[in-house]
Design an enzyme around this catalytic site. Structure first.
Site, PDB file in Angstrom:
ATOM      1  N   ASP A 678     -87.245  60.203  88.389  1.00 20.30           N
ATOM      2  CA  ASP A 678     -88.611  60.697  88.286  1.00 20.30           C
ATOM      3  C   ASP A 678     -89.111  61.145  89.672  1.00 20.30           C
ATOM      4  O   ASP A 678     -89.755  62.184  89.823  1.00 20.30           O
ATOM      5  CB  ASP A 678     -89.475  59.571  87.728  1.00 20.30           C
ATOM      6  CG  ASP A 678     -90.856  60.040  87.420  1.00 20.30           C
ATOM      7  OD1 ASP A 678     -90.983  60.960  86.582  1.00 20.30           O
ATOM      8  OD2 ASP A 678     -91.816  59.527  88.036  1.00 20.30           O
ATOM      9  N   LYS A 682     -90.299  64.997  91.164  1.00 17.66           N
ATOM     10  CA  LYS A 682     -91.510  65.300  91.936  1.00 17.66           C
ATOM     11  C   LYS A 682     -91.150  65.977  93.251  1.00 17.66           C
ATOM     12  O   LYS A 682     -91.797  66.949  93.664  1.00 17.66           O
ATOM     13  CB  LYS A 682     -92.291  64.012  92.212  1.00 17.66           C
ATOM     14  CG  LYS A 682     -92.844  63.391  90.943  1.00 17.66           C
ATOM     15  CD  LYS A 682     -93.468  62.037  91.215  1.00 17.66           C
ATOM     16  CE  LYS A 682     -93.933  61.391  89.930  1.00 17.66           C
ATOM     17  NZ  LYS A 682     -94.240  59.961  90.104  1.00 17.66           N
TER      18      LYS A 682
END
Ligand code: ADP
Ligand code: ASP
Ligand code: MG
Length: 817
Positions: A678, A682
């Site tokens: 994750d 980003k």
């Protein structure tokens, strides 16, 4: 003395006729007015249909019955039994005559314009006869006047031209002979020199009132209708349209010419000649001032007065280098069309002068083409002129106002509102008076266009955003709550109205173009929603074709992503907290950006990185203002941040992870956070926004977890492995502590490379002091060289993420006003 004209709705029912009589009675106290009446609402249309049915040999009986019933119901309800008979008898005679006429049409299977006018005349004759008799119950001196004898016209049946001099004389004589009576005059109908009935064009009762007003030098002509005067747009299309207190004759003429049917355009001419004010008033709200049309209007601060539209138009294009534009060509073309009674709504000519485009009613298009082919046969044969082309299913939108003449930028505002909403402009015309700019667009876009243009010009009014929300999980729910709370503030301070027009989750979806209630959207979705279907949701959003649309993706799913491209192509902005779109292929990311730009809409995804923290926005502004990003360092996982901020002193790694999970900071399987995926997404999005065309595989991720933990087959096993590997983690912690450092899992972008790794940092590093689950990001740039620009704060949670989505939605609504 005043002339009062009452339109179809105002004479359309017993209830409304009572109001009419009260208004006439009040006026009579001052001075006996002339009252001009329309046919009861719908009757002229029914008569037209019947005439055409008779011509085709169809049965028109039901229509006839409907008209009779409409009138008889009024007679029964408003006249005492004793007074009913003479009116019934006369109306029955009218209906018999009408039936004979229709029968004749049916026998001959032929309907001339002359016969049609004769048939239509019964609408006004019935209503006026009936109402004048009801009126005489209230005030004895009411007189029925068949106005067709008094207005003399040429023989252009259907749209006859008034012989003003003769008409004024006849009206004056009649008025003198009947002084003191309240005249109830049939609108719309007139007669030619031979005494045959003509009509003044659909909506022509307004014109009758103006002709009488001018003939008698009335102090005022009042047009009583069913709306609060002339409004900034057709209130049936634009809910926010508002009433205009004053208009010049020219403005009223232009607005009505381009479709504002509240007043018939020729009405302004007799009134203008005699400088008689026309006041448009609402029968159902008589105290409202309405609109006054006059010559000395006060300066207005409105950039334009209104937006009109005609929803069925065809355009004809003529091109030909050897012909079009040559002296005399347009003269020949347009005199031909006018000779044949073809009304040209607007004309545009290209600057090269090799083409002329003009707009006509669709019913005139094929006749216009054959006339042109005949008239220009030689030129067509010689190829000096191309064959004329017709385009159908078009509409005209016109903005009107005298202020346009003095104010630059009006057309810019018009075209940017159209462009932003993906509305293709087919032709443009600006009247030489500069009182109007008209554009031809597709009929399907008309309602959206009128609303968007209305929003763009009447900025004092609230701009409306139509929001379509996907996902009703934590973020979606929180967003609706925040919207509900904040709506009054936005309306009061930002002139912004956010309407949630569509909601869908994976089970149900629901739409409401007036905006769904944010109080009980959930109950409504569950009880009235239809079965969810993502493709259907997107298709419906596009089909509604509303202005200023925003698609909000509050899911974390793959499935919505494939629709983004098509949504941008429909000129709809996208706001999303879903990272999946921007972190897949670079080509897709680039295509989203390029398409949004090409279609003039926004793509905002602030919450892809650090929830509501202003990270994406800061980076964008740095780049746009010409700063160069040298390095970005970041901790962008709230979970990992929490774990390493608390993994110190006596705390064990296993216990810290467990605690994070109990506090709800982790995914159900904490490895989904700890594997760095994750975080990688980003960093990838940031790197792309910083200008690097990277793919996910270009990001180097340093594993925090030993292999055994990663490979554990269940969450339970994973926790056992964490315990089994306690020494490994203790070792990391102690090594750092011995050096006076702390462990931090940091993403870094430098020279186009992205790396995510576990690092030990000392107290000189800005990330040393970090608490809770905070995110932190530091930008080292040309301008922020020695001390980086740091953004820090909570980077997860429904409340802050929803707030970030909210801010993005507002930016769609306000940044591009
Ligand atoms: P009447 O029967 O009283 O003559 P019309 O139906 O001819 O009334 O005209 C009134 C209608 O005109 C309104 O009900 C409204 O729907 C429509 N209309 C179109 N454009 C405008 C506008 N700009 N302002 C007000 N009304 C408009
Ligand atoms: N009754 C006619 C029409 O409907 C005239 C009018 O109402 O002004 O067109
Ligand atoms: Mg009308």
């Amino acid at each position: 003395m005043k002339v009062l004209k009452f339109g179809g709705t105002s004479v359309g029912s017993a209830e409304n006729i009572k109001t009419l009589l009260r208004l006439v009675g009040e006026e009579k106290q001052k001075n006996s007015p002339v009252v001009v009446l329309s046919a009861m609402s719908g009757v002229t249309n029914l008569l037209t249909d019947m005439a055409e049915m008779a011509e085709r040999g169809e049965d028109y009986d039901a229509h006839l019955k409907e008209i009779e019933a409409k009138h008889f119901a009024v007679i029964r309800s408003l006249l005492p039994a004793a007074a009913q008979n003479p009116v019934f008898t006369r109306l029955k005679i009218f209906f018999n005559e009408l039936e004979d006429l229709l029968q004749a049409v049916a026998n001959l299977r032929e309907l001339s314009l002359q016969t049609k006018d004769q048939i239509l005349s019964y609408g006004e004759r019935c209503s006026t006869f009936m109402i004048s008799h009801i009126a005489s119950q209230n005030f004895g001196d009411a007189l029925y006047v068949n106005g067709s004898d008094l207005i003399k016209t040429d023989s252009n049946f259907g749209q006859a031209k008034v012989d003003t001099e003769l008409t004024e004389m006849l009206i004056n004589n009649f008025y003198q002979e009947n002084k003191g009576k309240v005249l109830f005059v049939t609108g719309f109908i007139a007669s030619n020199a031979a005494g045959r009935v003509t009509t003044l064009g659909r909506g022509g009762s307004d014109y009758t009132a103006a002709v009488w007003g001018a003939a008698l030098n009335a102090e005022e002509i009042e047009i009583w209708t069913d709306v609060n005067g002339m409004m900034t747009a057709d209130p049936r299309i634009v809910k926010k349209a508002f009433s205009l207190p004053e208009l010049s004759y020219t403005e009223a003429m232009e607005l009505s010419y381009f479709g504002a049917k509240v007043i018939y355009p020729p009405t302004m001419i007799p009134a203008f000649m005699k400088k008689i004010p026309i006041v448009i008033k609402n029968t159902f709200e008589p105290d409202f001032a309405g609109t006054c049309i006059k010559s000395d209007v006060k300066a207005s601060s409105l950039p334009i007065k209104g937006i009109s539209s005609i929803d069925h138009i065809s355009i004809i294009n003529l091109t030909g280098s050897g012909m079009v534009g040559k002296a005399g060509f347009s003269g020949r073309l347009f005199s031909l069309l006018s000779r044949e009674q073809i009304n040209v709504v607007l004309i545009t000519q290209s600057s090269s002068e090799h083409s002329i485009t003009f707009a006509v009613k669709p019913t005139d298009a094929s006749q216009a083409i054959s006339l042109i082919k005949k008239e220009f046969e030689l030129e067509l044969d010689a190829k000096k002129l191309e064959l004329p082309e017709v385009e159908n299913n078009l509409a005209v939108l016109a903005i009107v106002g005298e202020n346009m003449k003095r104010t630059p930028g009006m057309s810019g505002r018009l075209f940017s509102a159209l462009g932003r909403n993906g509305i293709n402009v087919r032709a443009i015309a600006q009247g030489s008076s500069e009182y109007n700019i008209s554009v031809i667009i597709s009929k399907d876009d008309l309602s959206k266009a009128v609303n968007a243009v209305h929003d763009a010009f009447f900025t004092d009014l609230k701009r409306t955003l139509n929001v379509f929300c996907l996902g009703t999980g934590n973020i979606g729910k929180t967003l609706f709550n925040q919207l509900k709370e904040q709506m009054p503030f936005l309306a009061a301070n930002n002139d912004l109205q956010v309407k949630v027009t569509g909601i869908s989750n994976t089970r149900k979806m629901i739409f409401n173009t007036d905006g769904l209630s944010l109080e009980n959207w959930e109950a409504e979705l569950n009880t009235n929603g239809e079965q969810a279907d993502l493709a259907g949701f997107v298709a419906k959003m596009k089909a509604l074709n509303l202005p200023n649309c925003v698609f909000v993706d509050n899911t974390a799913a793959e499935s919505p992503i494939e629709f983004y491209q098509g949504i941008f192509e429909s000129s709809i902005s996208v706001v999303t907290c879903n990272k999946k779109g921007n972190s897949a292929d670079f080509a897709q990311y680039k295509s989203f950006k390029d398409t949004a730009r090409k279609f003039g809409v926004d793509f905002y995804y602030e919450t892809n990185v650090g929830a509501g923290l202003p990270i994406i926005r800061t980076l964008r502004e740095l780049m746009m203002s010409g700063d160069k990003v040298a390095r970005i360092e970041a901790i962008l996982s709230g979970t990992i941040s929490y774990i390493f901020n608390n993994f110190k002193g006596d705390a064990g790694f296993y216990e810290t992870v467990k605690e994070a999970q109990e506090l709800g900071y982790t995914e159900p399987d904490p490895r989904d956070d700890l594997n760095g995926k994750d975080f990688m997404r980003k960093m990838l999005i940031l790197a792309r926004d910083a200008g690097y065309p990277l793919e996910a595989s270009d990001v180097k991720i340093d594993n925090i977890l030993p292999e055994a933990c990663l490979n554990a087959t269940s969450v339970e096993d994973f926790y056992s492995e964490l315990q089994a590997n306690a020494a490994y983690f203790e070792n990391l912690k102690n090594t750092a502590a011995n050096d006076g450092k702390v462990l931090r899992y940091i993403g870094k972008l430098e020279n186009g490379n992205v790396e995510i790794s576990l690092q030990m940092v000392d107290d000189s590093h800005p990330f040393y002091m970090l608490s809770g689950s905070d995110n932190i990001i530091s930008f080292t740039t040309d301008r922020y060289k020695t001390r980086p620009l740091v953004v820090k704060g909570p980077g997860a949670g429904a409340e802050v993420t929803a707030a970030g989505v909210f801010a993005d939605i507002i930016n769609v609504g306000t940044l591009n006003k």
